[in-house]
Design a protein around this motif. Structure first.
Motif, PDB file in Angstrom:
ATOM      1  N   HIS A  47       1.058  -1.252  -0.009  1.00 21.19           N
ATOM      2  CA  HIS A  47      -0.127  -0.081  -0.014  1.00 21.19           C
ATOM      3  C   HIS A  47       0.719   1.238  -0.515  1.00 21.19           C
ATOM      4  O   HIS A  47       1.586   1.318   1.234  1.00 21.19           O
ATOM      5  CB  HIS A  47      -0.686  -0.028   1.122  1.00 21.19           C
ATOM      6  CG  HIS A  47      -1.312   1.370   1.144  1.00 21.19           C
ATOM      7  ND1 HIS A  47      -3.059   1.356   0.275  1.00 21.19           N
ATOM      8  CD2 HIS A  47      -1.688   2.129   2.040  1.00 21.19           C
ATOM      9  CE1 HIS A  47      -3.374   3.012   0.453  1.00 21.19           C
ATOM     10  NE2 HIS A  47      -2.354   3.061   1.715  1.00 21.19           N
ATOM     11  N   HIS A  56       1.580   5.872  -2.015  1.00 19.92           N
ATOM     12  CA  HIS A  56       0.933   6.681  -2.994  1.00 19.92           C
ATOM     13  C   HIS A  56       1.987   6.869  -3.847  1.00 19.92           C
ATOM     14  O   HIS A  56       2.661   8.176  -2.713  1.00 19.92           O
ATOM     15  CB  HIS A  56       0.251   7.361  -2.215  1.00 19.92           C
ATOM     16  CG  HIS A  56      -1.415   7.176  -1.454  1.00 19.92           C
ATOM     17  ND1 HIS A  56      -2.201   6.774  -1.938  1.00 19.92           N
ATOM     18  CD2 HIS A  56      -1.116   7.188  -0.188  1.00 19.92           C
ATOM     19  CE1 HIS A  56      -3.371   6.254  -0.836  1.00 19.92           C
ATOM     20  NE2 HIS A  56      -2.164   6.299   0.184  1.00 19.92           N
ATOM     21  N   HIS A  74      -9.285   2.073   1.718  1.00 17.71           N
ATOM     22  CA  HIS A  74      -8.577   2.617   3.035  1.00 17.71           C
ATOM     23  C   HIS A  74      -9.375   2.190   4.059  1.00 17.71           C
ATOM     24  O   HIS A  74     -10.705   2.803   3.834  1.00 17.71           O
ATOM     25  CB  HIS A  74      -8.261   4.205   3.347  1.00 17.71           C
ATOM     26  CG  HIS A  74      -7.232   4.656   2.688  1.00 17.71           C
ATOM     27  ND1 HIS A  74      -7.254   5.268   1.272  1.00 17.71           N
ATOM     28  CD2 HIS A  74      -5.269   4.432   2.843  1.00 17.71           C
ATOM     29  CE1 HIS A  74      -6.213   5.486   0.809  1.00 17.71           C
ATOM     30  NE2 HIS A  74      -5.162   5.278   1.792  1.00 17.71           N
ATOM     31  N   HIS A 114      -4.601  -0.422   6.390  1.00 16.88           N
ATOM     32  CA  HIS A 114      -4.189  -0.178   7.649  1.00 16.88           C
ATOM     33  C   HIS A 114      -5.239  -0.772   8.516  1.00 16.88           C
ATOM     34  O   HIS A 114      -4.392  -1.889   9.231  1.00 16.88           O
ATOM     35  CB  HIS A 114      -4.646   1.362   7.967  1.00 16.88           C
ATOM     36  CG  HIS A 114      -4.231   2.613   7.150  1.00 16.88           C
ATOM     37  ND1 HIS A 114      -3.453   2.991   7.025  1.00 16.88           N
ATOM     38  CD2 HIS A 114      -5.057   3.183   5.932  1.00 16.88           C
ATOM     39  CE1 HIS A 114      -2.624   3.363   6.912  1.00 16.88           C
ATOM     40  NE2 HIS A 114      -3.257   3.923   5.396  1.00 16.88           N
ATOM     41  N   ASP A 119       2.878   2.508   3.326  1.00 13.89           N
ATOM     42  CA  ASP A 119       1.997   4.372   3.051  1.00 13.89           C
ATOM     43  C   ASP A 119       2.655   5.015   1.567  1.00 13.89           C
ATOM     44  O   ASP A 119       4.061   4.624   2.122  1.00 13.89           O
ATOM     45  CB  ASP A 119       1.027   4.409   4.153  1.00 13.89           C
ATOM     46  CG  ASP A 119       0.189   5.000   3.870  1.00 13.89           C
ATOM     47  OD1 ASP A 119      -0.759   5.544   2.354  1.00 13.89           O
ATOM     48  OD2 ASP A 119      -0.729   5.507   4.727  1.00 13.89           O
TER      49      ASP A 119
HETATM   50 ZN   LIG Z   1      -2.948   5.561   2.282  1.00 14.43          ZN
END
Ligand SMILES: [Zn+2]
Length: 409
Positions: free
Chosen positions: A50, A52, A195, A232, A284
């Motif tokens: 996960h 970005h 998420h 998460h 993340d």
């Molecule tokens: Zn994220």
């Protein structure tokens, strides 16, 4: 040649992007490009489940703020100024860092996904590039854009990039759009990343608006299946974990980002493991971590879980490493290093202070960081040799220019 694998000295030959032979006694053919593996161990690469990636552009920008203030007042206004070229170079910079620290594949969720896909293709990594969806003021336009973006990502494909949908979260995507994603993903054979239960506030809101906890709400929309990644999961309760295990969705924990944004809780890994939930680990985005070095985050993951359980034996190094390699989820798993498997692997420096003594798994998780990686190979192509990533310098310069253009530097 001459690297160690499970304690044996072996050779590994790649041909056409796959492993042709691996084992003791495998030797090079005269036309082969040679990599000397002396003093190094062959290790499966990591899967960052996960992130970005392009948020490297926001690294060190508006740090040390609460999640919603950070998003609403700083990140979202800056993101509104992003052009595809910015996302391309932000992602290239992220790829350079991931290659350098041993990640061979990542699951991404970001704006201008066609630019993300192009960056991954050019950098040589593998990724599942998800097209983001936020309802905003006009949900039908947002859905049409996501659909177009999915086509663009699919067109860019060399086989190393796959496309998926990314409804952002339950507080930004309504039930109608969630159902729409479930139908489209099913029809198009695409994965879904969302998420879920990152903050306690998000869970309380879901209960007050929809009357059920987040995993049940998602299940009601038809989105809790084996092709879904839940990022998460900090506040999942036992009933939700049981449902997730039954449906076969994968939960991806992001221990460092959760700590940095002070979400106040800990992903209930041991309870999830007891119930047989598929799992992975991610960094993340570099805006909220700020590193993409998954080896470092594996250590944090293991230490947090041990400490919370009051049990040093709760999670061991081998299990932690395999979690980082994607082995705890059918969706994330990569094949073992054997003939016929994709030629994706790392060479780590065992002739180094961190790894010279002791068990390799423990060394990689507790003593080393991503800097221990010497060589990163994906689809038979060496993306890094001797610690040097191709094009890293250009990626840095261009990403700096992009950050200036969007006013975050
Ligand atoms: Zn994220």
């Amino acid at each position: 040649m001459d690297a160690t694998l499970d304690g044996e000295t072996v050779g590994l030959r790649c041909q056409g992007g796959v492993i042709a032979e691996v084992g003791p006694g495998v030797t090079a053919h005269h036309e082969d490009e040679l990599i000397d593996g002396t003093g190094m161990a062959l290790v499966q690469g990591l899967v960052n489940a996960h992130t970005h990636a392009a948020m490297t552009l926001f690294r060190g920008f508006a740090d040390d703020l609460p999640l919603m203030e950070w998003l609403e007042q700083h990140i979202w206004p800056a993101e509104a100024r992003l052009e595809p070229e910015h996302v391309y170079w932000g992602t290239r910079l992220a790829c350079a860092e991931m290659i350098r620290t041993g990640t061979i594949a990542f699951w991404d969720m970001y704006w201008h996904p066609e630019a993300v896909a192009r960056a991954v293709e050019d950098a040589g990594l593998r990724a599942v590039v998800a097209v983001p969806l936020i309802d905003g003021s006009d949900a039908s336009t947002a859905r049409a854009r996501a659909e177009e973006a999915l086509d663009l990502v699919r067109e860019s494909g060399s086989g190393r990039v796959r496309a998926g949908y990314a409804p952002h979260a339950l507080y930004t995507v309504g039930p109608d759009s969630l159902r729409w994603v479930a139908e489209r993903a099913e029809e198009r054979g695409a994965t879904v990343q969302i998420h879920l239960s990152e903050t306690r506030e998000e869970v309380e809101n879901c209960i007050s608006v929809h009357g059920v906890r987040p995993a049940f709400h998602l299940d009601g929309a038809g989105l809790l299946g084996p092709n879904t990644i839940l990022a998460h999961g900090v506040w999942l309760d036992e009933a939700e974990l049981e449902l997730i295990a039954e449906r076969g969705a994968t939960v991806v924990t992001n221990p460092v980002a959760n700590l940095k944004l002070a979400v106040g809780g800990l992903f209930p890994y041991l309870a999830a493991r007891r119930r047989g939930v598929a799992m992975g680990v991610g960094t993340d985005g570099p805006g909220s971590n700020n590193s993409l070095d998954l080896f470092s985050d594996l250590k944090t993951f293991a230490l947090l879980q041990k400490n919370a359980a009051w049990d040093a034996a709760a999670v061991d190094a081998g299990e932690t490493l395999r979690l980082g390699q994607g082995d705890s989820s059918p969706l994330l798993r990569t094949p073992a290093l054997s003939s016929g498997a994709p030629a994706d692997f790392l060479l780590v420096r065992t002739r180094s202070p961190e790894l010279a003594l002791g068990a390799l798994d423990a060394g990689l998780v507790y003593a080393a960081s991503g800097s221990i990686v010497d060589t990163t190979v994906v689809a038979g192509r060496a993306l890094m040799r001797g610690g040097n990533v191709d094009d890293a310098s250009e990626a840095m310069t261009r990403a700096q220019e992009c950050a200036s253009q969007i006013g975050v530097r």
